[in-house]
Design a protein around this motif. Structure first.
Motif, mmCIF file in Angstrom:
data_model
loop_
_atom_site.group_PDB
_atom_site.id
_atom_site.type_symbol
_atom_site.label_atom_id
_atom_site.label_comp_id
_atom_site.label_asym_id
_atom_site.label_seq_id
_atom_site.Cartn_x
_atom_site.Cartn_y
_atom_site.Cartn_z
ATOM 1 N N CYS A 223 4.947 -30.058 42.925
ATOM 2 C CA CYS A 223 5.671 -29.319 43.965
ATOM 3 C C CYS A 223 5.759 -27.820 43.669
ATOM 4 N N GLY A 224 5.124 -27.397 42.571
ATOM 5 C CA GLY A 224 5.051 -25.966 42.289
ATOM 6 C C GLY A 224 6.018 -25.443 41.253
ATOM 7 N N ASP A 225 6.831 -26.316 40.659
ATOM 8 C CA ASP A 225 7.756 -25.880 39.619
ATOM 9 C C ASP A 225 7.015 -25.840 38.284
ATOM 10 N N LYS A 226 6.572 -24.660 37.900
ATOM 11 C CA LYS A 226 5.817 -24.499 36.659
ATOM 12 C C LYS A 226 6.665 -23.860 35.557
ATOM 13 N N SER A 227 7.968 -24.047 35.652
ATOM 14 C CA SER A 227 8.850 -23.498 34.622
ATOM 15 C C SER A 227 8.524 -24.133 33.277
ATOM 16 N N ALA A 228 8.628 -23.337 32.226
ATOM 17 C CA ALA A 228 8.277 -23.788 30.883
ATOM 18 C C ALA A 228 9.497 -23.714 29.981
ATOM 19 N N ALA A 229 9.864 -24.846 29.398
ATOM 20 C CA ALA A 229 10.972 -24.867 28.447
ATOM 21 C C ALA A 229 10.570 -24.176 27.153
ATOM 22 N N TYR A 230 9.292 -24.258 26.822
ATOM 23 C CA TYR A 230 8.730 -23.574 25.647
ATOM 24 C C TYR A 230 7.220 -23.612 25.778
ATOM 25 N N ARG A 231 6.505 -23.074 24.807
ATOM 26 C CA ARG A 231 5.047 -23.084 24.814
ATOM 27 C C ARG A 231 4.537 -23.817 23.581
ATOM 28 N N VAL A 232 3.371 -24.458 23.709
ATOM 29 C CA VAL A 232 2.810 -25.213 22.593
ATOM 30 C C VAL A 232 2.488 -24.253 21.448
ATOM 31 N N PRO A 233 3.074 -24.453 20.271
ATOM 32 C CA PRO A 233 2.796 -23.558 19.145
ATOM 33 C C PRO A 233 1.309 -23.509 18.811
ATOM 34 N N GLY A 234 0.796 -22.320 18.643
ATOM 35 C CA GLY A 234 -0.596 -22.146 18.253
ATOM 36 C C GLY A 234 -1.584 -22.220 19.396
ATOM 37 N N ARG A 235 -1.146 -22.694 20.570
ATOM 38 C CA ARG A 235 -2.064 -22.825 21.711
ATOM 39 C C ARG A 235 -1.588 -22.037 22.920
ATOM 40 N N ASP A 236 -0.342 -21.587 22.883
ATOM 41 C CA ASP A 236 0.226 -20.749 23.937
ATOM 42 C C ASP A 236 0.079 -21.378 25.316
ATOM 43 N N LYS A 237 0.377 -22.672 25.411
ATOM 44 C CA LYS A 237 0.350 -23.376 26.693
ATOM 45 C C LYS A 237 1.773 -23.714 27.108
ATOM 46 N N PRO A 238 2.105 -23.549 28.405
ATOM 47 C CA PRO A 238 3.460 -23.855 28.863
ATOM 48 C C PRO A 238 3.740 -25.353 28.839
ATOM 49 N N VAL A 239 4.993 -25.702 28.563
ATOM 50 C CA VAL A 239 5.423 -27.110 28.536
ATOM 51 C C VAL A 239 6.565 -27.283 29.532
#
Length: 280
Positions: A246-262
């Motif tokens: 639905c478009g909610d791409k909020s990130a609680a944190y990012r994957v360490p070492g890979r800089d990907k949103p979670v």
């Protein structure tokens, strides 16, 4: 049998005759779980880990039953021990990737890991051909004595990712689709080809079928990290998928070492790339 006899593999007894076997990482991924699932007539080994150490010898010390292997998906940290076994089962979508690894050279062990865990070249299971038998969603493995295990196709992390429902033990062996750590719908390679079945949208479709069987299991045994996860992760993961779709791409944190949103909802976590959310 002494633990050192099969080092660096670590066996952990589980409930109702299960064995969980930890395959130590050689430095490029988290330690991986394999699960030995006995029935009355045969036993199923879920995944074979990093291919370091005598997994077959360890399995044969834990059960007298004939053993067959099922891979939850084709990623190397779950299949590199396959050559020790004569054949394996895998979802048809992941069979090509599995076959491609049979002749690929083994990655050298990182020096820091060699020193830390005392690995040697002789501990590596070398690539070799073996038979690959394919399964589809809904396939049932009969282990005898009422132990039947059903295949649930859960793409997203991998095209042919599966979970395995052990109804008699009320357990789900969930591979990398449902884990305590984030489920990866992302790629480390920006040029990687993304297919429809590598998306959150297709992952949600698989979860929907699994949700219809939520009353048939109580606990999940994944491919990494924490064992014995509550089944609450399944509805939470559905909600997590819905929010991303639905478009909610909020990130609680990012994957360490890979800089990907979670993105997080309850117990569920999805590490994502924008091009792996919707089927294009």
């Amino acid at each position: 049998m002494a633990l050192s006899d099969n080092y660096p593999l670590v066996q952990v007894p589980g409930a109702q005759g299960l064995w969980h076997i930890l395959s130590r990482s050689p430095g490029y991924s988290g330690d991986a779980w394999c699960h030995l699932v006995p029935g009355k007539d045969k036993a199923m080994l879920v995944d074979t880990g990093f291919g370091i150490g005598d997994l077959k010898g360890l399995v044969e010390s834990l059960t007298d039953l004939p053993v067959f292997v099922v891979n939850t998906h084709h990623h190397p940290d779950h299949v590199l021990g396959n050559p020790q076994f004569g054949s394996v089962f895998i979802h048809a979508m992941d069979a090509p990737g599995l076959r491609a690894q049979m002749t690929a050279p083994r990655r050298e062990l990182p020096p820091d890991e060699v020193r830390q865990y005392n690995y040697t070249r002789g501990d590596l299971i070398q690539p070799a051909p073996y038979a690959v038998e394919t399964v589809e969603d809904g396939h049932v493995f009969d282990l005898g004595g009422g132990y039947e295990v059903e295949v649930f196709h859960l793409p997203g992390h991998a095209e042919g990712g599966i979970a395995l429902l052990d109804r008699k033990r009320r357990a789900l062996y969930s591979g990398d689709a449902l884990v305590w750590t984030p489920t990866f719908c992302m790629s480390s390679d920006p040029d990687a080809v993304v297919t429809p079945y590598m998306t959150v949208e297709k992952f949600r479709q698989g979860l929907t079928r699994l949700m219809a069987h939520l009353d048939e299991f109580d606990v999940l045994y994944p491919g990494h990290s924490r064992l014995g996860i509550s089944k609450q992760i399944v509805p939470d993961m559905l909600a997590c998928c819905d929010e991303l779709l639905c478009g909610d791409k909020s990130a609680a944190y990012r994957v360490p070492g890979r800089d990907k949103p979670v993105h997080v909802h309850g117990m569920a976590k999805i590490a994502f790339d924008d091009n792996r959310i919707h089927v294009s």
